[in-house]
Design an enzyme around this catalytic site. Structure first.
Site, PDB file in Angstrom:
ATOM      1  N   CYS A 120       0.865  -1.173   0.000  1.00  0.00           N
ATOM      2  CA  CYS A 120       0.000   0.000   0.000  1.00  0.00           C
ATOM      3  C   CYS A 120       0.906   1.228   0.000  1.00  0.00           C
ATOM      4  CB  CYS A 120      -0.924  -0.008   1.222  1.00  0.00           C
ATOM      5  SG  CYS A 120      -2.294   1.169   1.089  1.00  0.00           S
ATOM      6  N   CYS A 122      -0.114   4.229   1.752  1.00  0.00           N
ATOM      7  CA  CYS A 122      -0.519   5.183   2.786  1.00  0.00           C
ATOM      8  C   CYS A 122       0.593   5.491   3.781  1.00  0.00           C
ATOM      9  CB  CYS A 122      -1.769   4.694   3.515  1.00  0.00           C
ATOM     10  SG  CYS A 122      -1.572   3.134   4.391  1.00  0.00           S
ATOM     11  N   CYS A 130      -3.917   6.148   0.143  1.00  0.00           N
ATOM     12  CA  CYS A 130      -3.364   4.886  -0.347  1.00  0.00           C
ATOM     13  C   CYS A 130      -2.979   4.908  -1.821  1.00  0.00           C
ATOM     14  CB  CYS A 130      -4.362   3.763  -0.087  1.00  0.00           C
ATOM     15  SG  CYS A 130      -4.745   3.533   1.660  1.00  0.00           S
ATOM     16  N   LYS A 195     -12.137  -5.247   2.873  1.00  0.00           N
ATOM     17  CA  LYS A 195     -11.561  -4.315   3.843  1.00  0.00           C
ATOM     18  C   LYS A 195     -12.500  -3.121   3.986  1.00  0.00           C
ATOM     19  CE  LYS A 195      -7.483  -1.487   4.828  1.00  0.00           C
ATOM     20  NZ  LYS A 195      -6.147  -1.056   4.342  1.00  0.00           N
ATOM     21  N   ARG A 205      -3.114   3.570  12.842  1.00  0.00           N
ATOM     22  CA  ARG A 205      -2.696   4.800  12.157  1.00  0.00           C
ATOM     23  C   ARG A 205      -1.649   5.550  12.952  1.00  0.00           C
ATOM     24  NH1 ARG A 205      -8.606   6.273   9.472  1.00  0.00           N
ATOM     25  NH2 ARG A 205      -8.526   4.507   8.012  1.00  0.00           N
ATOM     26  N   GLU A 233     -16.542  -8.294  -4.191  1.00  0.00           N
ATOM     27  CA  GLU A 233     -15.116  -7.963  -4.088  1.00  0.00           C
ATOM     28  C   GLU A 233     -14.260  -9.231  -4.064  1.00  0.00           C
ATOM     29  OE1 GLU A 233     -13.244  -5.272  -3.970  1.00  0.00           O
ATOM     30  OE2 GLU A 233     -14.556  -3.569  -3.546  1.00  0.00           O
ATOM     31  N   LYS A 248     -11.054  -7.753   6.857  1.00  0.00           N
ATOM     32  CA  LYS A 248     -10.484  -6.791   7.799  1.00  0.00           C
ATOM     33  C   LYS A 248     -11.483  -5.658   7.990  1.00  0.00           C
ATOM     34  CE  LYS A 248      -6.606  -3.628   8.446  1.00  0.00           C
ATOM     35  NZ  LYS A 248      -5.370  -3.045   7.873  1.00  0.00           N
ATOM     36  N   SER A 274      -5.915  -3.453  15.075  1.00  0.00           N
ATOM     37  CA  SER A 274      -5.345  -2.731  16.209  1.00  0.00           C
ATOM     38  C   SER A 274      -6.394  -2.336  17.241  1.00  0.00           C
ATOM     39  CB  SER A 274      -4.607  -1.491  15.707  1.00  0.00           C
ATOM     40  OG  SER A 274      -5.481  -0.621  14.998  1.00  0.00           O
TER      41      SER A 274
END
Length: 324
Positions: A120, A122, A130, A195, A205, A233, A248, A274
């Site tokens: 990615c 980001c 991203c 996601k 983050r 997806e 996710k 997280s």
């Protein structure tokens, strides 16, 4: 099968019976441990919202990776904090980028440990999105070219699996094509297929220093209200030759894990993100819950819902408990 002829408690009478009839099993082989590699030396900075998880320079990453290996955990997934960021995330696909150097260091010292890399932009862009920004939003097709370059650079450095998390349309096909054209057709792609634009990502983050500088990611990450979209997806990623599918976050989306398990036959990954980790840690620190018990019950629930593998910041703790 009516009471009193059928008494389910007969099979719960003692620990040995319960172990013999247990339907779902969590194993150390199911676990993948995320790590945050930071540019520089002698860096080991605990993430304030994720107790026990660190931004680390490469020498500390290698040391912890050896600990992971010794616990029997088969794989790590790497995220990078580069020296500098720019509009197009140049460090993400640089041969001398933070992740590329981290891969080489781990492979030199621990060749048997499987290295997965997050693909990615980001973490590497100065705007925190991203991909390439055009007219205030991420330009899907311009981003595909950079993601493909990033994946190729990771594999050239020694990555065993690449895991695109960007949610651009067509990224699995773009990555598969560039890997195959360069002789890396045996390398699997672990797709972040489903996601969601989730509030559970907050602590990550901080850890990856990837908060968007403007707006949000809802134009490319999925709406948490949508179930059928998840199946579309995943089907598209299967058609583009993904080798793993991922959901996710995991905890609030266990129904999607089961949907994908029932509809596709690829290995299924749950990302125990997280926010899920931090909630358990915070409540345990307050004495409100049994932290180890809730952790293991949560991971087992993800397995029961259909996950074959679990990416989790709890991996080392879980591995120690499983070894008892």
């Amino acid at each position: 099968m009516n009471f009193p002829d059928y008494r389910p408690r007969r099979l719960r009478r003692n620990a040995t019976l319960r172990r013999m009839v247990r339907e779902t099993h969590l194993r150390v082989d199911d676990l993948i441990y995320p790590m945050f590699s930071a540019f520089g030396t002698n860096i080991k900075k605990e993430i304030s919202s994720m107790p026990g998880i660190y931004q680390q320079s490469i020498e500390h990453i290698v040391a912890e990776a050896k600990e992971v290996r010794d616990l029997g955990i088969p794989a790590v997934i790497l995220f990078g904090i580069p020296e500098a960021k720019d509009a197009v995330g140049s460090d993400a696909y640089s041969d001398s980028g933070i992740i590329q150097n981290t891969i080489r260091a781990i492979k030199a010292e621990i060749p048997g440990l499987l290295v997965i890399t997050d693909v990615c932009l980001c973490e590497y862009t100065d705007h925190g999105h991203c991909g390439v920004i055009k007219d205030g939003d991420v330009d899907n097709d311009a981003t595909l070219e950079l993601l493909a370059k990033e994946a190729l650079s990771h594999v050239q450095a020694g990555a065993d699996i690449v895991a695109p998390s960007d949610m651009m349309d067509g990224r699995i096909a773009a990555i598969r094509m560039i890997l195959d054209e360069n002789g890396f057709d045996p390398v699997p792609i672990m797709s972040y297929a489903v996601k969601y634009a989730s509030s559970y990502y907050g602590p990550f983050r901080e850890a990856a220093e990837s908060t968007p500088g403007f707006g949000d990611r809802r134009s490319y990450q999925m709406d948490p209200a949508n179930r059928l979209e998840a199946l579309r997806e995943a089907a598209q990623d299967v058609a583009e030759a993904a080798d793993f599918l991922m959901v996710k976050p995991a905890l609030a989306y266990l129904d999607l894990l089961r949907e994908l398990k029932d509809n596709f036959d690829l290995p299924l990954v749950a990302y125990n993100v997280s926010g899920e980790y931090s909630m358990v840690k915070a409540a345990a620190e307050k004495g409100w819950i049994d932290g180890d018990g809730v952790m293991m019950e949560t991971l087992l629930g993800m397995k029961r819902a259909g996950a074959d593998l679990i990416i989790t910041y709890h991996a080392k703790e879980a591995a120690r408990l499983l070894a008892r």
